[in-house]
Design a protein around this motif. Sequence first.
Motif, PDB file in Angstrom:
ATOM      1  N   ASN A  91      26.773  63.261  11.814  1.00 15.15           N
ATOM      2  CA  ASN A  91      28.068  62.615  11.603  1.00 15.15           C
ATOM      3  C   ASN A  91      28.631  62.827  10.202  1.00 15.15           C
ATOM      4  O   ASN A  91      29.674  62.302   9.866  1.00 15.15           O
ATOM      5  CB  ASN A  91      28.002  61.121  11.946  1.00 15.15           C
ATOM      6  CG  ASN A  91      26.941  60.388  11.158  1.00 15.15           C
ATOM      7  OD1 ASN A  91      26.453  60.895  10.148  1.00 15.15           O
ATOM      8  ND2 ASN A  91      26.555  59.225  11.618  1.00 15.15           N
ATOM      9  N   LYS A  92      27.952  63.617   9.396  1.00 21.01           N
ATOM     10  CA  LYS A  92      28.475  64.053   8.099  1.00 21.01           C
ATOM     11  C   LYS A  92      28.461  65.566   8.123  1.00 21.01           C
ATOM     12  O   LYS A  92      27.435  66.179   8.396  1.00 21.01           O
ATOM     13  CB  LYS A  92      27.612  63.518   6.952  1.00 21.01           C
ATOM     14  CG  LYS A  92      27.721  62.019   6.811  1.00 21.01           C
ATOM     15  CD  LYS A  92      26.960  61.505   5.619  1.00 21.01           C
ATOM     16  CE  LYS A  92      27.126  59.998   5.543  1.00 21.01           C
ATOM     17  NZ  LYS A  92      26.284  59.408   4.525  1.00 21.01           N
ATOM     18  N   PHE A  93      29.609  66.146   7.845  1.00 25.29           N
ATOM     19  CA  PHE A  93      29.778  67.576   8.058  1.00 25.29           C
ATOM     20  C   PHE A  93      29.968  68.377   6.784  1.00 25.29           C
ATOM     21  O   PHE A  93      30.407  69.523   6.828  1.00 25.29           O
ATOM     22  CB  PHE A  93      30.955  67.804   9.025  1.00 25.29           C
ATOM     23  CG  PHE A  93      30.808  67.020  10.297  1.00 25.29           C
ATOM     24  CD1 PHE A  93      29.878  67.391  11.248  1.00 25.29           C
ATOM     25  CD2 PHE A  93      31.583  65.888  10.520  1.00 25.29           C
ATOM     26  CE1 PHE A  93      29.718  66.666  12.418  1.00 25.29           C
ATOM     27  CE2 PHE A  93      31.437  65.147  11.683  1.00 25.29           C
ATOM     28  CZ  PHE A  93      30.500  65.544  12.641  1.00 25.29           C
ATOM     29  N   ASN A  94      29.630  67.795   5.633  1.00 24.78           N
ATOM     30  CA  ASN A  94      29.752  68.508   4.363  1.00 24.78           C
ATOM     31  C   ASN A  94      28.676  69.572   4.259  1.00 24.78           C
ATOM     32  O   ASN A  94      27.495  69.290   4.480  1.00 24.78           O
ATOM     33  CB  ASN A  94      29.617  67.554   3.178  1.00 24.78           C
ATOM     34  CG  ASN A  94      30.755  66.577   3.110  1.00 24.78           C
ATOM     35  OD1 ASN A  94      31.834  66.830   3.630  1.00 24.78           O
ATOM     36  ND2 ASN A  94      30.525  65.446   2.481  1.00 24.78           N
ATOM     37  N   GLY A  95      29.114  70.788   3.916  1.00 30.88           N
ATOM     38  CA  GLY A  95      28.175  71.862   3.667  1.00 30.88           C
ATOM     39  C   GLY A  95      27.671  71.793   2.235  1.00 30.88           C
ATOM     40  O   GLY A  95      27.854  70.783   1.543  1.00 30.88           O
ATOM     41  N   LEU A  96      27.060  72.859   1.785  1.00 29.97           N
ATOM     42  CA  LEU A  96      26.492  72.893   0.445  1.00 29.97           C
ATOM     43  C   LEU A  96      27.536  73.123  -0.641  1.00 29.97           C
ATOM     44  O   LEU A  96      27.239  72.999  -1.815  1.00 29.97           O
ATOM     45  CB  LEU A  96      25.416  73.978   0.357  1.00 29.97           C
ATOM     46  CG  LEU A  96      24.054  73.584   0.920  1.00 29.97           C
ATOM     47  CD1 LEU A  96      24.051  73.519   2.427  1.00 29.97           C
ATOM     48  CD2 LEU A  96      22.986  74.523   0.434  1.00 29.97           C
ATOM     49  N   GLU A  97      28.755  73.496  -0.250  1.00 32.44           N
ATOM     50  CA  GLU A  97      29.865  73.705  -1.170  1.00 32.44           C
ATOM     51  C   GLU A  97      29.547  74.738  -2.255  1.00 32.44           C
ATOM     52  O   GLU A  97      29.925  74.588  -3.403  1.00 32.44           O
ATOM     53  CB  GLU A  97      30.313  72.382  -1.799  1.00 32.44           C
ATOM     54  CG  GLU A  97      30.822  71.393  -0.765  1.00 32.44           C
ATOM     55  CD  GLU A  97      31.370  70.104  -1.359  1.00 32.44           C
ATOM     56  OE1 GLU A  97      31.821  70.117  -2.515  1.00 32.44           O
ATOM     57  OE2 GLU A  97      31.336  69.102  -0.635  1.00 32.44           O
ATOM     58  N   LEU A  98      28.854  75.809  -1.862  1.00 36.26           N
ATOM     59  CA  LEU A  98      28.509  76.861  -2.809  1.00 36.26           C
ATOM     60  C   LEU A  98      29.615  77.895  -2.964  1.00 36.26           C
ATOM     61  O   LEU A  98      29.515  78.783  -3.816  1.00 36.26           O
ATOM     62  CB  LEU A  98      27.206  77.544  -2.387  1.00 36.26           C
ATOM     63  CG  LEU A  98      25.977  76.634  -2.425  1.00 36.26           C
ATOM     64  CD1 LEU A  98      24.754  77.378  -1.918  1.00 36.26           C
ATOM     65  CD2 LEU A  98      25.739  76.092  -3.834  1.00 36.26           C
TER      66      LEU A  98
END
Length: 167
Positions: A144-151
């Motif tokens: 339910n949390k869809f944040n990736g690693l933001e690299l």
Amino acid sequence: MGTLFLSGGGDAGQTQTIDKRFVKELDKDKPLLYIPIAMDTSQFDDCFEWINSLFNPLGIRDITMWTNVKDKSIQDLDDFSAVYIGGGNTFSLLKKFIDTAFIEVLKGYTENDGIVYGGSAGAIILGKHITTCSHMDPNHVGLNKFNGLELVKEYSIWCHTNMKMTH
């Protein structure tokens, strides 16, 4: 910051150009680490055969496969020339990385000049969020949390699309 290779996945012919470029970056004295955990556990043997068939012809014959990233550290990753994160179900992959705290390990590895190749799901999780995979991957793990690693800063990665460009 490390080096990222992002691929939509595909067969050896489709990824040949990026695979050859990736191999040029590798320290040939260290093995390549392959993480296929986005796939079903029953497919790991086939995955290992596939990764070897992809990189052995390019001169990479020392490949280690991790089927579990629990209790792994940045120091564990230092033993490898690069990390290759394979495709499969993106929701499942991200959940496993969250549950094992491997997200922090991988972020730290890339911040310390590590080389990461993401193929399909492995590429998508490196972006800002993974909802770009919703058209092809079921969320059967209840993530339910869809944040990736933001690299890749503010970008999200969309794989397996056939776009026709017009001029």
